[in-house]
Design a protein around this motif. Sequence first.
Motif, PDB file in Angstrom:
ATOM      1  N   ALA A  65       0.838  -1.214   0.000  1.00 41.14           N
ATOM      2  CA  ALA A  65       0.000   0.000   0.000  1.00 41.14           C
ATOM      3  C   ALA A  65       0.868   1.257   0.000  1.00 41.14           C
ATOM      4  N   ARG A  66       1.958   1.222   0.737  1.00 41.31           N
ATOM      5  CA  ARG A  66       2.828   2.407   0.770  1.00 41.31           C
ATOM      6  C   ARG A  66       3.505   2.632  -0.580  1.00 41.31           C
ATOM      7  N   GLN A  69       0.949   4.168  -2.870  1.00 36.55           N
ATOM      8  CA  GLN A  69       0.782   5.592  -2.559  1.00 36.55           C
ATOM      9  C   GLN A  69       1.944   6.414  -3.123  1.00 36.55           C
ATOM     10  N   ARG A  72       1.593   6.930  -6.767  1.00 37.89           N
ATOM     11  CA  ARG A  72       0.628   8.011  -7.068  1.00 37.89           C
ATOM     12  C   ARG A  72       1.235   9.375  -6.765  1.00 37.89           C
ATOM     13  N   ASP A  73       1.921   9.459  -5.640  1.00 35.50           N
ATOM     14  CA  ASP A  73       2.495  10.754  -5.241  1.00 35.50           C
ATOM     15  C   ASP A  73       3.463  11.286  -6.295  1.00 35.50           C
TER      16      ASP A  73
END
Lengths: 270, 270
Positions: A65-66, A69, A72-73
Amino acid sequence: MQIALAQLPGIEGNIEANLDAALSTLERHGDQVSLVVFPETHLSGFAEQDHVDDRALALDGPEVARLIQASRDHDCALAIGLLERAADGVYNTTLLITPEDGIALTYRKTHLWPDERELVGLGQRIGVTRWRGLTLGLMICYDIEFPETARALGALGTDLMLVTNGNMDPYGPVHARAAQARAQDNQCFVAMANRCGEGAGLTFAGHSAAYSPLGETLFEADRDAGVHLVSLDLELLNRARRDYDYLADRRVSLDLQRDDDSRGPGFRLI
Amino acid sequence: MQIALAQLPGIEGNIEANLDAALSTLERHGDQVSLVVFPETHLSGFAEQDHVDDRALALDGPEVARLIQASRDHDCALAIGLLERAADGVYNTTLLITPEDGIALTYRKTHLWPDERELVGLGQRIGVTRWRGLTLGLMICYDIEFPETARALGALGTDLMLVTNGNMDPYGPVHARAAQARAQDNQCFVAMANRCGEGAGLTFAGHSAAYSPLGETLFEADRDAGVHLVSLDLELLNRARRDYDYLADRRVSLDLQRDDDSRGPGFRLI
């Protein structure tokens, strides 16, 4: 298209440190490139006797999940290896994570190195996915020593093969020759990120590399840790296939069963 | 085992001169080596528009008979290319001629280069033969750009792949990479003799080469005419397959039909 080959050391079982190294690579380079390739089982380290389950990660767990993220970031895709904890066992798996889809492709190594055959399960599918106009496929380490793995990806229309590698001394030259031939044979790009440093009783060979659809060496790293930016001129895909097209001209097919899924076309190994 | 790579120029349609060059090579080197590899269609020159039948030779004709006699005189095998006149047309063919059996193996090119597809027939079989303890297989030029051709030979147990080559500028590096990968992929020797000089509107690339079952370069020629002696350490066949055996470890088979004949095992292309 700008990509990065993250030639990193890893630490067997130290998932936090391995994840931090990946996140910090994305932090430093994710805004400059479209895609980062990390080594084989980078997040987990290698499976070893009595250290398989404790290093395995669920694909819906917090570590992945990290990474999603971070993808996406930074609007940056990544290919990264881990030991995957699945319902039916542990696999040597590489994920393609994209900003749009999170896990866009999951590939379980289909050619296991002798040492790991008793430790992890055998992958049974070779598949690809489309991303931003390109067809991407994944291979892991020993997979590339078999022309059939790459040819299966080639037959699925792969433009860019991403190799998460954990190749050790003295086999550096073997993988250089193999990866270069796979690019030439399939008239596509091959981008291979190898581990470096020591671990699991091995010394990893580094020499991450990228090859063009004409079979030419675009970049080859040394043995040290480093993140290497490589530019891929996508026009070479057309140029390579202009005078002759190997996929059209080949006379012998692979004995594989078509197995498409929601992510894209694939083959099931028979 | 000592072999020779005869990197010779050829003259389109001048069969007498081409045959003389082959015979004189056997005269000069046949007693020093076990086997000589000549270029693609060396005896005939290339097929060209309006020059196919006139350059084609019957396998039971006097030219091949003289080569068989020279093979016996010098106790030396040879692989040599010609345009073969057959009942159903003309083929781009390579013969393996041995002192024991005369024509021990006939191979018709299975992957025709775009220019020759309208001129000669398409080979439909990939086969091997045993000779003095080794399994030998043949490939011709464009064949080697497809990993499947070599893999078919590998699956038939080939120890030494002989490539009669007619590779032209600018494709020298393509064939070097391909031939080297085929040796590594199949853990066998590859010995490739390329044409040099000019002909048929082309400049031939030379760079005849030999590769070991470990994928290492044993020899690479320059671009000039010359007969190059190369020593093959047959113990490398065992050494290459000691730690891992690609043929045993591969997961994907080729879609081919078994087709053995009196000379040895083979596959028919489907």
